[in-house]
Design an enzyme around this catalytic site. Structure first.
Site, PDB file in Angstrom:
ATOM      1  N   ASP A  23       4.799   2.912  -0.662  1.00  0.00           N
ATOM      2  CA  ASP A  23       3.894   3.758   0.162  1.00  0.00           C
ATOM      3  C   ASP A  23       4.074   5.274  -0.082  1.00  0.00           C
ATOM      4  OD1 ASP A  23       1.894   4.194   2.157  1.00  0.00           O
ATOM      5  OD2 ASP A  23       3.103   3.839   3.911  1.00  0.00           O
ATOM      6  N   GLY A  26      -0.885   8.541  -1.634  1.00  0.00           N
ATOM      7  CA  GLY A  26      -1.868   9.348  -1.140  1.00  0.00           C
ATOM      8  C   GLY A  26      -1.640  10.670  -0.540  1.00  0.00           C
ATOM      9  N   ASN A  71      -6.465  -3.169   2.555  1.00  0.00           N
ATOM     10  CA  ASN A  71      -6.930  -2.060   1.780  1.00  0.00           C
ATOM     11  C   ASN A  71      -8.342  -2.086   1.192  1.00  0.00           C
ATOM     12  OD1 ASN A  71      -3.479  -1.884   0.224  1.00  0.00           O
ATOM     13  ND2 ASN A  71      -4.356  -0.739   1.718  1.00  0.00           N
ATOM     14  N   TRP A  72      -9.150  -3.062   1.245  1.00  0.00           N
ATOM     15  CA  TRP A  72     -10.377  -2.989   1.065  1.00  0.00           C
ATOM     16  C   TRP A  72     -11.261  -1.897   2.037  1.00  0.00           C
ATOM     17  CZ3 TRP A  72     -11.674  -5.352  -3.400  1.00  0.00           C
ATOM     18  CH2 TRP A  72     -10.886  -6.387  -3.662  1.00  0.00           C
TER      19      TRP A  72
HETATM   20  C1  FPP Z   1       0.047   3.088  -0.919  1.00  0.00           C
HETATM   21  O1  FPP Z   1       0.130   4.258  -0.669  1.00  0.00           O
HETATM   22  C2  FPP Z   1       0.057   2.505  -1.959  1.00  0.00           C
HETATM   23  C3  FPP Z   1      -0.942   1.569  -2.281  1.00  0.00           C
HETATM   24  C4  FPP Z   1      -1.992   0.926  -1.689  1.00  0.00           C
HETATM   25  C5  FPP Z   1      -1.122   1.346  -3.844  1.00  0.00           C
HETATM   26  C6  FPP Z   1       0.152   1.016  -4.323  1.00  0.00           C
HETATM   27  C7  FPP Z   1      -0.012   0.833  -5.893  1.00  0.00           C
HETATM   28  C8  FPP Z   1       0.536   1.281  -6.980  1.00  0.00           C
HETATM   29  C9  FPP Z   1       1.665   2.193  -6.861  1.00  0.00           C
HETATM   30  C10 FPP Z   1      -0.110   1.430  -8.086  1.00  0.00           C
HETATM   31  C11 FPP Z   1       0.580   0.487  -9.456  1.00  0.00           C
HETATM   32  C12 FPP Z   1       1.014  -0.849  -8.945  1.00  0.00           C
HETATM   33  C13 FPP Z   1       1.167  -1.894  -9.929  1.00  0.00           C
HETATM   34  C14 FPP Z   1       1.966  -2.978  -9.946  1.00  0.00           C
HETATM   35  C15 FPP Z   1       0.208  -1.730 -11.284  1.00  0.00           C
HETATM   36  P1  FPP Z   1      -0.951   5.181   0.042  1.00  0.00           P
HETATM   37  O2  FPP Z   1      -2.088   5.030  -0.551  1.00  0.00           O
HETATM   38  O3  FPP Z   1      -1.126   4.278   1.563  1.00  0.00           O
HETATM   39  O4  FPP Z   1      -0.477   6.635   0.466  1.00  0.00           O
HETATM   40  P2  FPP Z   1      -0.557   7.094   2.009  1.00  0.00           P
HETATM   41  O5  FPP Z   1       0.142   6.269   2.837  1.00  0.00           O
HETATM   42  O6  FPP Z   1       0.189   8.608   1.816  1.00  0.00           O
HETATM   43  O7  FPP Z   1      -1.997   7.551   2.082  1.00  0.00           O
END
Ligand code: FPP
Length: 245
Positions: A23, A26, A71-72
């Site tokens: 996590d 973003g 996440n969609w």
């Molecule tokens: C959560 O951070 C992260 C995700 C939903 C995506 C995770 C994906 C990767 C690290 C890409 C690579 C993975 C593989 C296995 C190829 P967030 O977007 O919710 O962050 P935030 O809480 O700061 O908004």
């Protein structure tokens, strides 16, 4: 296989199966004035690093939460960017993962994923199917409740067809129908970014897992910090519902 409680089997008393909620991508990007996808790209580098570091610490199974059934709800730009990122990662890393002895598998509901992505997922699973140095499982369109519901449906079909006696159904039976039927339960679940919740990740399997909630955002989570967290696990006393000796 089984969801029976697993015990650490590494020589150092470290965890054998580590699951990670990656996590903070973003926020990491936004704090740099960049779009969220910039953070996901940075996150991929960390995945590579942690996969590579795992065998050094006796971690045989590494499961990462890449995309949840929830996440969609993100913007179309972010969702399609992530899907493209997954496909590119799988294609560009396949050869290295094969050479490094990594067996790659996916959990989650694949049916809703794009056909091109599904194809590369199938290909890398087949390509790496003989590997056994480290088992990387990527949770993609995965939700713990969704998994249990899908497993229950498949089990119900077997019962209705007369192939399973309903009176014989127990935890082990249901576990055989879960996406994770090939995995031991996680010993340690790590979540980065300071949030202390499990967000529908491995709900059934983590019944006796230890949790570590780390403030670091995923793109900053280094192999060195991973090593520190694993060392901390070795100092915990796991009782699995029993009392101390
Ligand atoms: C959560 O951070 C992260 C995700 C939903 C995506 C995770 C994906 C990767 C690290 C890409 C690579 C993975 C593989 C296995 C190829 P967030 O977007 O919710 O962050 P935030 O809480 O700061 O908004």
């Amino acid at each position: 296989m089984t969801t029976a409680v697993t015990t650490p089997e590494t020589k150092s008393g470290g965890p054998r199966h580590v699951a990670i909620i990656m996590d903070g991508n973003g926020r990491w990007a936004q704090s740099r004035g960049q779009p969220r996808l910039f953070g996901h790209h940075a996150g991929v580098k960390r995945v590579k690093e942690i996969v590579r570091a795992s065998p050094d610490h006796g971690v045989k199974y590494l499961t990462v939460f890449a995309f949840s059934t929830e996440n969609w709800k993100r913007t179309q730009v972010e969702v399609s960017g992530l899907m493209k990122l997954f496909r590119r990662y799988i294609q560009s890393e396949a050869r290295d993962l094969l050479a490094e002895g990594v067996r790659v598998r996916f959990i989650g509901d694949r049916l809703q994923l794009d056909a091109k992505l599904r194809k590369v997922m199938d290909e890398i699973e087949l390509l790496t199917s003989k590997n056994d140095r480290v088992h990387l499982t990527v949770a993609l369109n995965y939700g713990g409740r969704d998994e249990v519901a899908r497993a229950t449906k498949r089990l119900a079909i077997e019962v209705a067809a007369g192939r399973i006696d309903p009176h014989s159904v127990d935890e082990t039976t249901l576990a055989r129908f879960l996406d994770t039927c090939f995995l031991p339960d996680p010993d340690l679940v790590i979540r980065t970014s300071g949030e202390a919740r499990i967000s529908n990740f491995l709900l059934w399997q983590s019944a006796y897992a230890e949790y570590e909630f780390i403030n670091t955002l995923w793109p900053d989570f280094s192999a060195a910090e991973f090593a520190t967290v694993l060392a901390g696990f070795g100092r915990r006393e796991r009782r699995f519902g029993a009392v101390s000796a």
